[in-house]
Design a protein around this motif. Structure first.
Motif, PDB file in Angstrom:
ATOM      1  N   VAL A 132       0.858  -1.186   0.000  1.00 40.57           N
ATOM      2  CA  VAL A 132       0.000   0.000   0.000  1.00 40.57           C
ATOM      3  C   VAL A 132       0.894   1.235   0.000  1.00 40.57           C
ATOM      4  CG1 VAL A 132      -0.269  -0.032   2.533  1.00 40.57           C
ATOM      5  CG2 VAL A 132      -1.934   1.177   1.131  1.00 40.57           C
ATOM      6  N   LYS A 133       0.485   2.193  -0.844  1.00 48.22           N
ATOM      7  CA  LYS A 133       1.212   3.475  -0.887  1.00 48.22           C
ATOM      8  C   LYS A 133       0.507   4.448   0.039  1.00 48.22           C
ATOM      9  CE  LYS A 133       3.182   4.138  -5.460  1.00 48.22           C
ATOM     10  NZ  LYS A 133       2.863   4.634  -6.783  1.00 48.22           N
ATOM     11  N   ILE A 134       1.238   5.038   0.968  1.00 52.18           N
ATOM     12  CA  ILE A 134       0.664   6.036   1.863  1.00 52.18           C
ATOM     13  C   ILE A 134       0.918   7.400   1.235  1.00 52.18           C
ATOM     14  CG2 ILE A 134       0.619   6.943   4.218  1.00 52.18           C
ATOM     15  CD1 ILE A 134      -0.142   3.933   4.030  1.00 52.18           C
ATOM     16  N   LEU A 135      -0.178   8.112   0.908  1.00 50.58           N
ATOM     17  CA  LEU A 135      -0.073   9.327   0.102  1.00 50.58           C
ATOM     18  C   LEU A 135      -0.040  10.615   0.923  1.00 50.58           C
ATOM     19  CD1 LEU A 135      -2.686   8.267  -2.601  1.00 50.58           C
ATOM     20  CD2 LEU A 135      -0.205   8.003  -2.695  1.00 50.58           C
ATOM     21  N   ALA A 136      -0.312  10.516   2.215  1.00 49.98           N
ATOM     22  CA  ALA A 136      -0.308  11.722   3.063  1.00 49.98           C
ATOM     23  C   ALA A 136       0.088  11.305   4.472  1.00 49.98           C
ATOM     24  CB  ALA A 136      -1.693  12.357   3.080  1.00 49.98           C
ATOM     25  N   ALA A 137       0.896  12.132   5.120  1.00 55.25           N
ATOM     26  CA  ALA A 137       1.317  11.810   6.498  1.00 55.25           C
ATOM     27  C   ALA A 137       0.135  12.018   7.434  1.00 55.25           C
ATOM     28  CB  ALA A 137       2.473  12.715   6.910  1.00 55.25           C
ATOM     29  N   PRO A 138      -0.212  11.005   8.214  1.00 57.65           N
ATOM     30  CA  PRO A 138      -1.310  11.202   9.171  1.00 57.65           C
ATOM     31  C   PRO A 138      -0.824  11.966  10.393  1.00 57.65           C
ATOM     32  CG  PRO A 138      -0.384   9.017   9.429  1.00 57.65           C
ATOM     33  CD  PRO A 138       0.407   9.673   8.324  1.00 57.65           C
ATOM     34  N   GLN A 139      -1.759  12.409  11.223  1.00 60.24           N
ATOM     35  CA  GLN A 139      -1.400  12.907  12.560  1.00 60.24           C
ATOM     36  C   GLN A 139      -1.004  11.689  13.395  1.00 60.24           C
ATOM     37  OE1 GLN A 139      -1.448  16.165  13.659  1.00 60.24           O
ATOM     38  NE2 GLN A 139      -1.803  16.594  11.472  1.00 60.24           N
ATOM     39  N   PRO A 140      -0.038  11.847  14.303  1.00 57.84           N
ATOM     40  CA  PRO A 140       0.287  10.702  15.154  1.00 57.84           C
ATOM     41  C   PRO A 140      -0.950  10.250  15.941  1.00 57.84           C
ATOM     42  CG  PRO A 140       1.415  12.697  15.924  1.00 57.84           C
ATOM     43  CD  PRO A 140       0.779  13.031  14.617  1.00 57.84           C
ATOM     44  N   LYS A 141      -1.115   8.972  16.081  1.00 60.03           N
ATOM     45  CA  LYS A 141      -2.226   8.348  16.845  1.00 60.03           C
ATOM     46  C   LYS A 141      -3.589   8.593  16.209  1.00 60.03           C
ATOM     47  CE  LYS A 141       0.167   8.437  21.215  1.00 60.03           C
ATOM     48  NZ  LYS A 141       0.095   8.665  22.641  1.00 60.03           N
ATOM     49  N   ASN A 142      -3.570   9.038  14.936  1.00 56.57           N
ATOM     50  CA  ASN A 142      -4.833   9.360  14.286  1.00 56.57           C
ATOM     51  C   ASN A 142      -5.780   8.162  14.230  1.00 56.57           C
ATOM     52  OD1 ASN A 142      -5.930  11.677  13.342  1.00 56.57           O
ATOM     53  ND2 ASN A 142      -5.305  11.386  11.217  1.00 56.57           N
ATOM     54  N   PHE A 143      -7.057   8.428  14.508  1.00 56.42           N
ATOM     55  CA  PHE A 143      -8.138   7.432  14.336  1.00 56.42           C
ATOM     56  C   PHE A 143      -7.928   6.144  15.118  1.00 56.42           C
ATOM     57  CE2 PHE A 143      -8.448   9.980  10.332  1.00 56.42           C
ATOM     58  CZ  PHE A 143      -9.583  10.658  10.714  1.00 56.42           C
ATOM     59  N   VAL A 144      -7.206   6.260  16.223  1.00 60.01           N
ATOM     60  CA  VAL A 144      -7.128   5.101  17.121  1.00 60.01           C
ATOM     61  C   VAL A 144      -7.994   5.413  18.337  1.00 60.01           C
ATOM     62  CG1 VAL A 144      -5.655   3.628  18.536  1.00 60.01           C
ATOM     63  CG2 VAL A 144      -4.774   4.583  16.386  1.00 60.01           C
ATOM     64  N   ARG A 145      -8.871   4.485  18.667  1.00 63.64           N
ATOM     65  CA  ARG A 145      -9.620   4.600  19.929  1.00 63.64           C
ATOM     66  C   ARG A 145      -8.849   3.747  20.930  1.00 63.64           C
ATOM     67  NH1 ARG A 145     -14.668   2.049  16.932  1.00 63.64           N
ATOM     68  NH2 ARG A 145     -15.560   3.823  15.812  1.00 63.64           N
ATOM     69  N   TYR A 146      -8.150   4.431  21.816  1.00 61.27           N
ATOM     70  CA  TYR A 146      -7.272   3.697  22.734  1.00 61.27           C
ATOM     71  C   TYR A 146      -8.040   3.023  23.852  1.00 61.27           C
ATOM     72  CZ  TYR A 146      -3.107   5.272  20.444  1.00 61.27           C
ATOM     73  OH  TYR A 146      -2.141   5.452  19.516  1.00 61.27           O
ATOM     74  N   GLN A 147      -7.567   1.850  24.223  1.00 64.25           N
ATOM     75  CA  GLN A 147      -8.138   1.107  25.356  1.00 64.25           C
ATOM     76  C   GLN A 147      -8.215   2.027  26.576  1.00 64.25           C
ATOM     77  OE1 GLN A 147      -6.256  -2.618  26.404  1.00 64.25           O
ATOM     78  NE2 GLN A 147      -7.187  -2.617  28.429  1.00 64.25           N
ATOM     79  N   GLY A 148      -9.358   2.082  27.212  1.00 64.08           N
ATOM     80  CA  GLY A 148      -9.492   2.839  28.456  1.00 64.08           C
ATOM     81  C   GLY A 148      -9.541   4.350  28.270  1.00 64.08           C
TER      82      GLY A 148
END
Ligand code: AMP
Ligand code: MG
Length: 418
Positions: A132-148
């Motif tokens: 997979v080619k990643i075309l744009a740098a995400p924000q760190p931790k983007n779109f993660v729903r962290y445990q707790g």
């Protein structure tokens, strides 16, 4: 004669809530109900979850789970190519950990694989076989729903005393609380006194009137979570009435009788309450309608108690007295946490309002929100405590304080929500 506010405070001070009472066998007044039956019940213990929520790190989007450091600097012109090592739909346990240069195809709600810390949404990628080619740098931790991140195991999720509603049911379900501890329903005995009364299905004879209070009051009590014990119509005969009232006191937490609390020759209620050992706390309140209001407390041999309301018989007075004084007492008794007093809102009067000025006056009608502001429309027809017909669809009681005899249409008034 007490002011309404004084009567309200005194009545509430007489109520020992279920949360503080033990019944005769020493148990708390609670029961376990299935989750689906917990709606509109009152939670009896703090509910705490055993696990965090979210239960584990998971993706908020469809896309690719990556290590942020691998994609921090990529762009459309300088895409980063990652090897796809696994596909993780929602509900599946990832089998592999990400190493440098690797990604996992992931879908909304699916668990993040070990070492992944960021989701790249699929719109910012281009799939090429198992890469997979990643075309744009995400924000760190983007779109993660962290445990707790929303809730940590052991914290209070829902406090005792909460009135359980649909969103609370969602919370309890998530906590896997399939049996919910709630307070038992308060028992409210209701009796109507008067020789003139008949049941709605009886044939009306001259001089008679249908006992509407029994039904109106039972419905009101049900809507606040109580179980009504309907004791029916009791004639104006001292001994029979005394017997019925005594039965009521012995089996209910709260007793409501209507009629027989005025000063007429057949108004026996106060005398009976005194004979039965009741401690009469209130005999009348400076409100209109509903001035004769008897409130008494009884102690039973097992040390439990009963709160007695002797309410005027006129159907409007009966309901107004219940809205104003009985419902707050019932709410407090039921274990509900927080403010149990009626809600008063500011509204614009749509009509001229009148009062005698000597007692706090409640005028019935409709409270509506019109273009974001409360409006009160007075019910049409006579404002007389025997006129129950125009009481239909009442949703507010406009309050005219003592000393106020008239309010002009267009003025701001306080309205009690019912
Ligand atoms: P009382 O408070 O007993 O003097 O009753 C006052 C008025 O209310 C009388 O006109 C009664 O006929 C009427 N009334 C009393 N009890 C009821 C009832 N349960 N349902 C409807 N009207 C009632
Ligand atoms: Mg009567």
């Amino acid at each position: 004669m007490l002011l309404a506010q004084e009567a309200e405070d005194l009545i509430l001070s007489l109520v020992q809530p279920l949360s503080l009472l033990k019944n005769s066998s020493g148990d708390r007044n609670t029961e376990l109900v299935d989750l689906i039956n917990a709606n509109q019940r009152i939670l009896a213990t703090d509910v705490r979850g055993k696990v965090d929520f979210p239960y584990w790190d998971n993706s908020a989007m469809d896309g690719y789970a990556v290590r942020y450091q691998d994609v921090a600097n990529c762009s459309k012109d300088q895409p980063q190519v990652l090897e796809i090592i696994e596909e993780i739909p929602a509900g599946y346990l990832p089998k592999k950990s990400l190493q440098a240069g690797q990604a996992a195809r992931i879908f909304t709600g699916a668990m993040l694989p070990p070492n992944a810390d960021t989701i790249v949404i699929q719109e910012n990628t281009q799939r090429e076989g198992n890469q997979v080619k990643i075309l744009a740098a995400p924000q760190p931790k983007n779109f993660v729903r962290y445990q707790g991140s929303y809730y940590q195991a052991g914290e209070v999720m829902l406090p005792a005393g909460s009135l359980i509603t649909a969103p609370d049911i969602a919370v309890l379900a998530t906590a896997q609380c399939s049996k919910v501890p709630v307070y038992r329903r308060p028992k409210v005995a209701i009796l109507s006194t008067g020789d003139e009364l008949i049941n709605p299905d009886a044939e009306l004879q001259p001089g008679q009137i249908v006992d509407s209070n029994q039904y109106a009051l039972a419905s009101l009590m049900i809507s606040y979570g109580a179980t009504p014990i309907s004791l029916g119509i009791v004639p104006d005969q001292l001994e029979i009435l005394k017997d019925k009232i005594s039965q009521a006191i012995n089996q209910a937490d709260i007793v409501l009788s209507t009629g027989g609390v005025s000063v007429g020759d057949y108004d026996y209620v106060d005398q009976i309450l005194a004979d039965l050992g009741g401690d009469i706390k209130i005999r009348s309140v400076a409100v209109k309608p509903g001035k004769p209001l008897t409130v008494a407390t009884f102690k039973r041999p097992d040390n439990s108690s009963c709160l007695y309301f002797g309410i005027p018989g006129n159907p409007v007075s009966a309901l107004v007295s219940c809205w104003r004084f009985v419902v707050p007492a019932l709410k407090k008794f039921s274990g509900l946490a927080g403010d149990v007093k009626p809600s008063f809102v500011k509204a614009i009067a749509k009509n001229d309002l009148k009062s005698g000025g000597k007692r706090e006056t409640y005028l019935w009608g409709q409270l509506q929100i019109v273009e974001g502001a409360y409006q009160f429309s007075l019910a049409g027809g006579g404002h007389n405590s025997a006129n129950l017909i125009n009481l239909a669809q009442t949703s507010g009681l406009a309050v005219l304080p003592i000393g106020t005899t008239a309010i002009k249409a267009g003025s701001e008034i306080m309205v009690m929500q019912v």
